[in-house]
Motif scaffolding. Structure first.
Motif, mmCIF file in Angstrom:
data_model
loop_
_atom_site.group_PDB
_atom_site.id
_atom_site.type_symbol
_atom_site.label_atom_id
_atom_site.label_comp_id
_atom_site.label_asym_id
_atom_site.label_seq_id
_atom_site.Cartn_x
_atom_site.Cartn_y
_atom_site.Cartn_z
ATOM 1 N N HIS A 80 -1.310 -2.666 -3.904
ATOM 2 C CA HIS A 80 -1.836 -1.425 -3.322
ATOM 3 C C HIS A 80 -3.270 -1.177 -3.742
ATOM 4 N N LYS A 84 -6.763 -1.302 -1.420
ATOM 5 C CA LYS A 84 -7.736 -0.205 -1.362
ATOM 6 C C LYS A 84 -9.118 -0.656 -1.820
ATOM 7 N N GLU B 2 4.650 -0.976 1.726
ATOM 8 C CA GLU B 2 3.622 -2.011 1.570
ATOM 9 C C GLU B 2 2.251 -1.469 1.972
ATOM 10 N N PRO B 3 1.204 -2.056 1.385
ATOM 11 C CA PRO B 3 -0.139 -1.669 1.867
ATOM 12 C C PRO B 3 -0.278 -2.096 3.335
#
Lengths: 139, 383
Positions: A80, A84, B2-3
């Motif tokens: 994550h 980003k 999930e991303p």
């Protein structure tokens, strides 16, 4: 005299960055103002990007072993945060950081830790064929 | 959750894909999600330029060839179904073969995996060449049709780039050349080199942008363009004053946009041939002369054999830099040789001038047992 840039995150936190570090970003380089808002990037992430720029601005020789180790640790984050960071580095057009982050994505693919996003695309049936291809190739 | 990996912009994904060297990683990237799959498809042509050839080795069973990837260090489990014979060329992933009636066929081995449905368009048939002039030659070459063409090459991928695909052959009547435009001509055009016909024996021909370059036994470099069906004008571009004796020569337009001539020195012990070393020359176009080079290029690997000589970026393809990957190739003897005599293979390091054999023992034993010369072939990745 070196200028100071102000980078503002999407959650309204401001980071002061020295010129040498700030100009590692093509986006900042081509900006007419020294105050830049980075949309969609929260303080936690922007802070890390600033940290990377500061580190790379102060080190003269980026091929140095110590900075390589520092960089390796920097990108060892969970999916994550990695995602980003890529988005932020890409917006700010910091080529070397994007390069290091995409290298990490590549390493995750090699290590098979980046898995298929099955749930989002249930009708994506090409995946089955490619999985068969992988199996038949003996991988 | 999930991303949102699918949402990464294309240029970022190109950057990830570029860093993946092996075939398995490349395939795993393509199945992360749909948008990454499409990025892989978009990158296929670029990727092909970076991919090292694999070695196709006849398994001696009918229509069975093994595939060895030096880069992945793997002999694959599956086999490819192509005729057991000597191939006179291999270009853009297609084998070039001569049939008994002197027709030329192009075969894509990767579209013919045994046990799987054969994909369409895996064979392209070209018109027959004209027959050898005398009856006795016709009989002789009909029996040895696989050797009627010494070497063949193509200018472009016959499916992806069919418009620009021209096939050139060096055939046995005095090692002269002929060419045909894919899908546009019904007959071959024979090239009159205009340079003392019996004195010019062509050893190798290669495509550089819109021209072809050929080198003869006297190391003269000839060039010709192929714009019309009529006999092209052949120009002598360069000569060599001090000529290396008794050697094989290859021409390649490298990824660094240099025209290189690579000389291969071989020695014979009885019937057994072995490679002793290589020399590399670069053509200085302005001065029209060959200049000796002590390296191939900063990050270049070269593959030579009966196939079209190709260079790949070493680090991006997983090959050793400044190295020549060589296998046994034709000496022009005109017939199939005994299996014990086509074991001249290895890797030559241009800088250290040393030869090594980094093949796995499995691959080595396959090469030692094969009845026909192995061929370098660029893999067609089917996505």
């Amino acid at each position: 005299m070196s200028r100071v840039f102000k980078l503002k995150s999407s959650d309204n936190e401001t980071f002061e960055v020295e010129e040498a570090a700030a100009l590692l970003s093509e986006t900042i380089k081509s900006s007419s103002s020294t105050e830049i808002t980075v949309p969609n990037v929260k303080a936690e992430i922007l802070g890390k990007v600033v940290e990377w720029c500061n580190k790379h601005a102060e080190s003269e020789d980026t091929k140095d072993q110590l900075i390589k180790e520092w960089d390796a640790e920097f990108v060892s984050v969970d999916q994550h945060v990695l995602f980003k960071l890529i988005t932020a580095a890409d917006y700010l057009q910091i080529k070397e950081l994007v390069d290091q982050l995409t290298q990490r994505v590549g390493d995750m693919i090699k290590a098979k830790t980046l898995k298929t996003v099955e749930m989002t695309y249930p009708t994506f049936n090409v995946e089955r064929e490619v999985q068969e291809e992988l199996k038949s190739l003996g991988f | 959750m999930e991303p949102d990996w699918p949402s990464l912009p294309k240029h970022v994904l190109d950057s990830v894909l570029e860093k993946l060297v092996s075939l398995s990683d490349y395939l795993r990237f393509s199945i992360v999600c749909k948008s990454w799959y499409y990025v892989t498809k978009d990158n296929q042509i670029q990727r092909a330029k970076m991919t090292a050839p694999m070695l196709l080795i006849c398994a001696n069973k009918r229509h069975s060839w093994n595939l060895y990837s030096i880069v992945d260090d793997k002999v694959f489990d599956f086999q490819l179904s192509v005729p057991n014979k000597r191939y006179c060329g291999s270009s853009f992933g297609w084998l070039i073969a001569v049939e008994k009636n002197f027709a030329i066929t192009l075969i894509n081995p990767f579209l013919r995996v045994k046990g799987r449905r054969k994909k369409e368009n895996s064979i392209i048939r070209l018109p027959s060449m004209r027959l050898p002039p005398s009856n006795s030659e016709r009989r002789r070459w009909s029996r040895q049709c696989n050797h009627y063409v010494f070497k063949a090459t193509m200018s472009a991928d016959p499916i992806a780039d069919a418009e620009d695909c021209i096939v050139v052959v060096i055939y046995r009547e005095f090692y002269q050349m002929a060419f045909i435009r894919l899908g546009k001509a019904a007959t071959w055009t024979y090239i009159d080199t205009g340079v003392d016909r019996l004195g010019t024996l062509i050893h190798e021909v290669t495509n550089v942008e819109d021209k072809f370059y050929a080198v003869d036994q006297k190391f003269r470099l000839l060039s010709f363009g192929v714009t019309a069906e009529s006999n092209p004008n052949v120009e002598v571009v360069a000569c060599m004053t001090r000529r290396p004796a008794l050697s094989k020569r290859y021409l390649v337009y490298s990824i660094e946009k240099e025209l290189l001539m690579v000389i291969r020195y071989v020695a014979y012990d009885g019937g057994k041939r072995s490679t002793v070393g290589f020399l590399v020359f670069e053509l200085n176009f302005d001065k029209r002369e060959w200049v000796a080079k002590d390296n191939l290029g900063d990050d270049v690997a070269l593959f030579v054999g009966d196939s079209s000589s190709v260079t790949v970026p070493a680090s991006k393809s997983g090959c050793l830099s400044n190295c020549i990957y060589f296998i046994h190739d034709n000496d022009g003897q005109g017939y199939d040789i005994d299996r014990r005599y086509h074991l001249d293979f290895g890797v030559y390091n241009v800088k250290s001038k040393s030869i090594s054999q980094p093949y796995t023992s499995h691959a080595k034993s396959l090469v030692e047992m094969t009845d026909y010369e192995p061929v370098w072939v660029k893999p067609t990745l089917n996505l």
